[in-house]
Design an enzyme around this catalytic site. Structure first.
Site, PDB file in Angstrom:
ATOM      1  N   ASP A 387      38.252 -26.801 -26.029  1.00 32.14           N
ATOM      2  CA  ASP A 387      37.001 -26.903 -25.281  1.00 32.14           C
ATOM      3  C   ASP A 387      36.850 -28.267 -24.624  1.00 32.14           C
ATOM      4  OD1 ASP A 387      35.161 -25.037 -24.634  1.00 32.14           O
ATOM      5  OD2 ASP A 387      33.741 -25.519 -26.207  1.00 32.14           O
ATOM      6  N   ASP A 440      32.328 -19.032 -27.707  1.00 28.23           N
ATOM      7  CA  ASP A 440      31.361 -19.849 -28.435  1.00 28.23           C
ATOM      8  C   ASP A 440      30.622 -19.043 -29.497  1.00 28.23           C
ATOM      9  OD1 ASP A 440      31.992 -22.012 -26.813  1.00 28.23           O
ATOM     10  OD2 ASP A 440      30.568 -21.387 -25.284  1.00 28.23           O
TER      11      ASP A 440
END
Length: 515
Positions: A387, A440
């Site tokens: 990420d 997520d």
């Protein structure tokens, strides 16, 4: 679920959800900070988006969005403080010479080209204009800056650039109507939009439901396995154990997820186009249909009216044995996905996208399991680095954030890719969506689901186990993500940067205490 469908769902979910994991929560930037564009006294404004509301013959008409220049006065943020001012065409059109017509406080519209932006602004101000709208020669917006050797920067009117199509529309208005007036303002976003609250509830609720479903299925599978050990398997011809429909992630698989994710993300970035988005929509619909079908069958089979249909199977070529209940709900799921795909650009299409997305996430968390804390640590740690790299570090390699570009669907003509949950920003004057990527929810969800399965099988109470604290840690991590998003003026944030330290950190802390 037969083996063919099971394998297909896992591979599809892994490819589209984990590969495209961790899209940043984003709503689009209002203020653009550009370190490459030079700043100097008189030319140091931030690049801000500006609303240009029009009135034709006294009636409100179209609204356009432009971008403010480095130079000139700051544009007001509140609509009530913005004056409604008459719009005039410049003569000459490029305004590289002082306009022949006296403007007396009008907003002047000029064409780009022929001379410097600041020269146009100075000529417009000298003729009495209260603001200048510069029409670009392309459909995109352009950031207006000052040249390094410029000195005449004492400009006291705002300057705004509009795209080419907006200029064409405004010119038609001026040529076909008696009066056209405009209002320029740049409203600020609210600190918190209710969309973020609902998106938080949606993400937390999805993990909560998926975790309990996973634990319930694991307990049922364990009970059924005990029965099979005591009795002959022939006594249960129509009942199949869910143990065969579960895939455990290994340490190697956890690392490969992120490697393949990076490759696929670059592929998305390089091939981003209309046809490629269409392909992703088709794949998303296939995964969404399978997910929605699995959820509906699991839910309906709990009711005695549908139990017989759920436990009776028919053999279908290629697909294998399928329950009558699955055959009944499949057409509804397919129709739902097709209708969403056809009308996905309408105002309320996000509802269908979220339903399909949540169903797919629930199904993946039901099928794919983290077998132990070691694998969960490796998976979330890799996702954490992934990420950060593709949101922040990729800017230095590709001159823009690859993750954000892909999430927004830039250069595709579409409003972002379908592999994310989104809710429209209800009280945001700029509109847009608050979004969160599947990754997520999926990556932390795998750890949270493992926590509740472990607690149930180990007969741990809610307070003594892992699940409660892992769930609270996820909610807090996602909340911190939204706080960071608002502090960064709407710039996209990598959610796993905040979620992983809370969720994984708290789980490891409890594990060390109980070890």
């Amino acid at each position: 679920m037969d083996l063919l469908n099971l394998t297909f769902v896992i591979s599809l979910a892994a490819l589209l959800s984990l590969v495209c994991c961790s899209y940043p929560v984003s709503a689009g930037d209002i203020v653009h900070h550009d370190a490459l564009a030079p700043k100097k006294p008189g030319c140091e404004n931030d690049f801000i988006l500006v609303k240009v509301q029009t009135w034709v013959n006294g009636e409100e008409d179209a609204e356009f969005v432009g971008v403010g220049a480095r130079f000139g006065t700051v544009i007001v943020s509140k609509e009530k403080n913005a004056n409604q001012t008459r719009l005039s065409l410049s003569d000459p059109r490029d305004c590289c010479k002082p306009p022949k017509n006296k403007l007396v406080g009008d907003v002047i519209m000029v064409d780009r080209g022929g001379c410097k932006f600041t020269e146009k602004a100075n000529n417009a101000e000298g003729a009495g204009a209260s603001a200048i709208l510069i029409i670009n020669n392309q459909k995109e917006l352009y950031k207006m800056v000052c040249e390094p050797d410029e000195t005449d920067l004492d400009i006291h009117i705002p300057a705004v650039m509009l795209p080419q199509d907006a200029g064409v529309t405004l010119e038609k208005m001026l040529l076909t109507n008696d009066s056209v007036s405009v209002q320029l303002y740049s409203p600020k976003r609210p600190l918190v939009d209710i969309a973020e609250v609902f998106l938080w509830l949606m993400a937390v609720g999805t993990i909560l439901c998926a975790s309990y479903w996973s634990a319930w299925s694991a307990r049922e599978a364990a009970t059924e396995q005990d029965k099979l050990l005591k009795d002959a398997a022939e006594e249960f011809p129509n009942r199949r154990s869910d143990i065969s429909s579960v895939v455990d992630i290994s340490t190697t698989t956890a690392v490969l997820f992120v490697v393949i994710a990076s490759c696929f993300l670059v592929l998305l970035y390089k091939l981003m186009s209309y046809w490629f988005i269409e392909l992703l929509v088709v794949l998303f619909c296939i995964g969404g249909v399978e997910g929605l079908q699995t959820c509906l069958v699991a839910l309906l089979s709990r009711y005695r009216y549908f139990m017989r249909a759920a436990e009776s199977f028919i053999k279908v070529p290629v697909l294998g044995a399928i329950s009558y209940l699955t055959l009944a709900v499949s057409p509804l799921c397919i129709t739902f996905a097709v209708v969403w795909a056809v009308y996905r650009n309408t105002t309320y299409a996000w509802i269908g996208q979220d339903i399909l997305g949540i169903a797919l996430i629930l199904t993946v968390l039901q099928i794919v399991h983290v077998p132990n804390l070691k694998v969960g640590t490796v998976l979330l740690s890799c996702g954490f680095l992934y990420d950060i790299f593709w949101v922040f570090v990729s800017k230095k390699l590709f001159h823009e954030s690859v993750m954000i570009v892909v999430a927004r669907g830039d250069k595709s003509g579409e409003d972002g890719i379908p592999m994310l949950l989104k809710i429209p920003r209800l009280f945001d004057p700029w509109g847009g969506y608050s979004i969160i990527g599947f990754g997520d929810i999926l990556l932390p969800g795998l750890l949270v689901a493992f926590a509740i399965r472990y607690d149930w099988l180990a007969n741990k109470s809610l307070r003594a186990g892992y699940f409660l604290y892992a769930m609270l840690a996820y909610g807090l991590g996602l909340l911190i993500t939204y706080v960071a998003l608002n502090l960064m003026d709407g710039h996209g944030q990598p959610a796993l940067l905040y979620i992983v330290p809370f969720t994984l950190g708290k789980t490891l802390e409890i594990g060390n205490k109980t070890a």
